[in-house]
Write an enzyme that holds these catalytic residues in place. Structure first.
Site, mmCIF file in Angstrom:
data_model
loop_
_atom_site.group_PDB
_atom_site.id
_atom_site.type_symbol
_atom_site.label_atom_id
_atom_site.label_comp_id
_atom_site.label_asym_id
_atom_site.label_seq_id
_atom_site.Cartn_x
_atom_site.Cartn_y
_atom_site.Cartn_z
ATOM 1 N N HIS A 7 0.926 -0.924 0.556
ATOM 2 C CA HIS A 7 0.174 0.011 -0.017
ATOM 3 C C HIS A 7 0.868 1.110 0.070
ATOM 4 O O HIS A 7 1.397 1.805 0.679
ATOM 5 C CB HIS A 7 -0.890 -0.225 1.094
ATOM 6 N N GLY A 22 3.328 5.098 3.971
ATOM 7 C CA GLY A 22 2.398 5.570 4.578
ATOM 8 C C GLY A 22 1.295 5.147 5.074
ATOM 9 O O GLY A 22 1.308 4.212 4.488
ATOM 10 N N SER A 24 -2.301 4.983 5.593
ATOM 11 C CA SER A 24 -4.292 5.632 4.987
ATOM 12 C C SER A 24 -3.580 6.877 5.350
ATOM 13 O O SER A 24 -4.182 7.101 7.072
ATOM 14 C CB SER A 24 -5.240 4.628 4.721
ATOM 15 N N GLY A 25 -3.930 8.072 4.603
ATOM 16 C CA GLY A 25 -4.228 9.261 5.309
ATOM 17 C C GLY A 25 -3.059 10.204 5.453
ATOM 18 O O GLY A 25 -3.133 11.309 5.537
ATOM 19 N N GLY A 27 -0.097 11.146 3.008
ATOM 20 C CA GLY A 27 -0.371 11.978 2.417
ATOM 21 C C GLY A 27 0.407 11.813 1.008
ATOM 22 O O GLY A 27 1.200 12.294 0.487
ATOM 23 N N LYS A 28 0.227 10.510 0.971
ATOM 24 C CA LYS A 28 0.748 9.449 -0.085
ATOM 25 C C LYS A 28 0.319 10.001 -1.325
ATOM 26 O O LYS A 28 1.431 10.262 -2.061
ATOM 27 C CB LYS A 28 1.333 7.770 -0.072
ATOM 28 N N SER A 29 -0.509 10.181 -1.734
ATOM 29 C CA SER A 29 -1.345 10.568 -2.907
ATOM 30 C C SER A 29 -0.938 11.964 -3.586
ATOM 31 O O SER A 29 -0.735 12.734 -4.633
ATOM 32 C CB SER A 29 -2.487 10.119 -3.570
ATOM 33 N N ASP A 46 -2.289 3.797 -4.049
ATOM 34 C CA ASP A 46 -2.373 3.053 -4.068
ATOM 35 C C ASP A 46 -2.002 1.397 -3.699
ATOM 36 O O ASP A 46 -1.799 1.268 -2.610
ATOM 37 C CB ASP A 46 -3.911 2.360 -4.092
ATOM 38 N N GLU A 70 -5.366 9.032 -6.528
ATOM 39 C CA GLU A 70 -6.006 9.616 -5.845
ATOM 40 C C GLU A 70 -6.656 11.663 -5.437
ATOM 41 O O GLU A 70 -4.785 11.748 -4.717
ATOM 42 C CB GLU A 70 -6.451 8.958 -4.547
ATOM 43 N N ARG A 100 17.421 18.057 12.184
ATOM 44 C CA ARG A 100 17.487 18.862 11.526
ATOM 45 C C ARG A 100 18.224 18.401 10.186
ATOM 46 O O ARG A 100 17.636 18.195 9.245
ATOM 47 C CB ARG A 100 17.904 20.642 11.980
#
Length: 139
Positions: A7, A22, A24-25, A27-29, A46, A70, A100
């Site tokens: 995924h 990462g 779900s949610g 920020g991959k897309s 996805d 998406e 940093r």
């Protein structure tokens, strides 16, 4: 070529690929779309099929998802597919970077060791990853 499907999302900047990991949610897309606006091409969104070939990690898109990405709150968008791409860099948006100037981190996928950048998604991450793909990093 044996491998696995994750995924994840993946883009190509020229001949060099970025694998975006990462939960779900995370920020991959969104990161893939940001990099596409900076000249990258979509490999997969996805789900990404990975396999090692001659010591190189290759990212491919599962056939049912080719050319689709998406955009949360907008819908499924069409994109010209990049095709199979050699992964040169991995970013994990699920792990926070606390340094940093972090040490060179690595991850091994399908027996291939690659540089790893930790997230989360922040405003200059796309620009920094693009530059790292194009010119590397000073260590």
């Amino acid at each position: 070529m044996t491998g696995r499907t994750l995924h994840a999302s993946a883009i190509a900047m020229g001949s060099r690929g970025l694998l975006i990991l990462g939960p779900s949610g995370a920020g991959k897309s969104a990161l893939a779309l940001d990099l596409m606006s900076r000249g990258a091409a979509l490999v997969a969104d996805d789900r990404v099929a990975l396999g090692a070939q001659d010591g190189v990690l290759i990212a491919r898109c599962p056939p049912t998802l080719v050319g689709r990405i998406e955009a949360r709150g907008v819908g499924i968008l069409n994109a010209a597919p990049a095709g199979p791409t050699a992964v040169a860099l991995v970013v994990d948006l699920g792990q926070a970077e606390t340094d940093r100037l972090p040490p060179l981190r690595t991850i091994t996928l399908c027996g291939v060791r690659l540089p790893l950048v930790l997230g989360p998604l922040h405003p200059h991450l796309g620009a920094a990853l693009r530059q790292m793909l194009l010119a590397g990093r000073t260590d």
